[in-house]
Motif scaffolding. Structure first.
Motif, short mmCIF file in Angstrom:
data_model
loop_
_atom_site.label_atom_id
_atom_site.label_comp_id
_atom_site.label_asym_id
_atom_site.label_seq_id
_atom_site.Cartn_x
_atom_site.Cartn_y
_atom_site.Cartn_z
N CYS A 185 0.81 -1.21 0.00
CA CYS A 185 0.00 0.00 0.00
C CYS A 185 0.85 1.27 0.00
O CYS A 185 0.50 2.25 -0.66
N PHE A 186 1.96 1.26 0.73
CA PHE A 186 2.81 2.47 0.76
C PHE A 186 3.45 2.71 -0.59
O PHE A 186 3.34 3.79 -1.16
N TRP A 187 4.14 1.73 -1.12
CA TRP A 187 4.94 1.92 -2.34
C TRP A 187 4.11 2.22 -3.57
O TRP A 187 4.59 2.82 -4.53
N HIS A 188 2.84 1.81 -3.56
CA HIS A 188 1.98 2.03 -4.72
C HIS A 188 0.92 3.09 -4.45
O HIS A 188 0.03 3.28 -5.28
N GLY A 189 1.01 3.76 -3.31
CA GLY A 189 0.13 4.89 -3.01
C GLY A 189 -1.34 4.53 -2.96
O GLY A 189 -2.18 5.26 -3.47
N HIS A 190 -1.65 3.41 -2.31
CA HIS A 190 -3.04 2.96 -2.23
C HIS A 190 -3.84 3.88 -1.31
O HIS A 190 -3.33 4.36 -0.30
N SER A 191 -5.08 4.13 -1.67
CA SER A 191 -5.91 5.04 -0.86
C SER A 191 -6.58 4.27 0.27
O SER A 191 -7.78 4.03 0.26
N CYS A 192 -5.77 3.86 1.23
CA CYS A 192 -6.29 3.12 2.39
C CYS A 192 -5.62 3.64 3.66
O CYS A 192 -4.74 4.49 3.60
N HIS A 193 -6.01 3.07 4.78
CA HIS A 193 -5.48 3.50 6.07
C HIS A 193 -3.98 3.20 6.23
O HIS A 193 -3.32 3.78 7.07
N MET A 194 -3.45 2.29 5.41
CA MET A 194 -2.04 1.92 5.55
C MET A 194 -1.09 2.86 4.82
O MET A 194 0.12 2.78 5.00
N PHE A 195 -1.64 3.74 3.99
CA PHE A 195 -0.78 4.67 3.26
C PHE A 195 -0.81 6.05 3.91
O PHE A 195 -1.88 6.61 4.14
N LYS A 196 0.39 6.53 4.20
CA LYS A 196 0.52 7.89 4.71
C LYS A 196 1.76 8.49 4.06
O LYS A 196 2.85 7.90 4.14
N MET A 197 1.59 9.62 3.42
CA MET A 197 2.72 10.28 2.75
C MET A 197 3.71 10.76 3.81
O MET A 197 3.32 11.41 4.78
N PRO A 198 4.99 10.41 3.65
CA PRO A 198 6.00 10.88 4.61
C PRO A 198 6.07 12.41 4.65
O PRO A 198 5.88 13.06 3.63
N ARG A 199 6.33 12.94 5.81
CA ARG A 199 6.43 14.40 5.95
C ARG A 199 7.81 14.90 5.58
O ARG A 199 7.97 16.06 5.23
N SER A 200 8.83 14.03 5.66
CA SER A 200 10.16 14.46 5.25
C SER A 200 10.30 14.23 3.75
O SER A 200 9.81 13.24 3.21
N ARG A 201 10.94 15.14 3.07
CA ARG A 201 11.19 15.07 1.62
C ARG A 201 9.93 14.81 0.80
O ARG A 201 9.86 13.89 0.00
N PRO A 202 8.89 15.63 1.00
CA PRO A 202 7.62 15.37 0.32
C PRO A 202 7.72 15.39 -1.21
O PRO A 202 7.03 14.62 -1.88
#
Length: 150
Positions: A66-83
């Motif tokens: 979910c993170f690496w593919h930018g899934h729109s679920c609760h497991m994905f959160k965009m990092p705040r560092s180096r946006p």
């Protein structure tokens, strides 16, 4: 926001993240094999190098984090560092995914995407249920299947 670990430590941590043979992928592989389905792994000559390919059914399966593919679920959160970096990285991953899907469908392949959130997290589904969904899809004429825990 500044990173809480050193650049060297972050690099070491990121290099340890696998792209093949991940835990979610191994769960699906084991369960499909147990259900009697045979497949090939990471077929390089197909667009997107699907995680699992069932040639008999002309079906390709991707098990996406979910993170690496930018899934729109609760497991994905965009990092705040180096946006800027992360927005670009994840957007590019999504473009590659879309292009692979398009090419596979154009070449007569059927494509399933199983999201990490369907295997763990708040919306986790039972593995036998996921395998049943895949088996129904394989034996149908449906082109695309997406299994998510959202």
């Amino acid at each position: 926001m500044a990173d809480i670990v050193s650049k060297e430590k972050r690099s070491q941590m990121m290099s340890g993240i696998k792209s093949k043979n991940t835990k979610p992928e191994l769960i699906i592989r084991s369960a499909l094999h147990g259900a009697g389905l045979r497949f090939r792994l990471h077929v390089k000559d197909l667009p997107g190098k699907p995680d699992l390919v069932l040639p008999k059914y002309r079906a390709a399966i991707f098990v996406n984090g979910c993170f690496w593919h930018g899934h729109s679920c609760h497991m994905f959160k965009m990092p705040r560092s180096r946006p800027e970096f992360w927005n670009s990285k994840i957007r590019r991953n999504q473009e590659v995914d879309s292009e692979a899907l398009r090419k596979l469908l154009e070449n007569g392949w059927r494509v399933a995407t199983i999201w990490e959130c369907s295997l763990r997290g708040k919306g986790k589904l039972e593995v036998p249920g996921i395998i049943e969904m895949i088996q129904i899809w394989i034996n149908s004429d449906q082109q695309v299947l997406e299994i998510s825990g959202c």
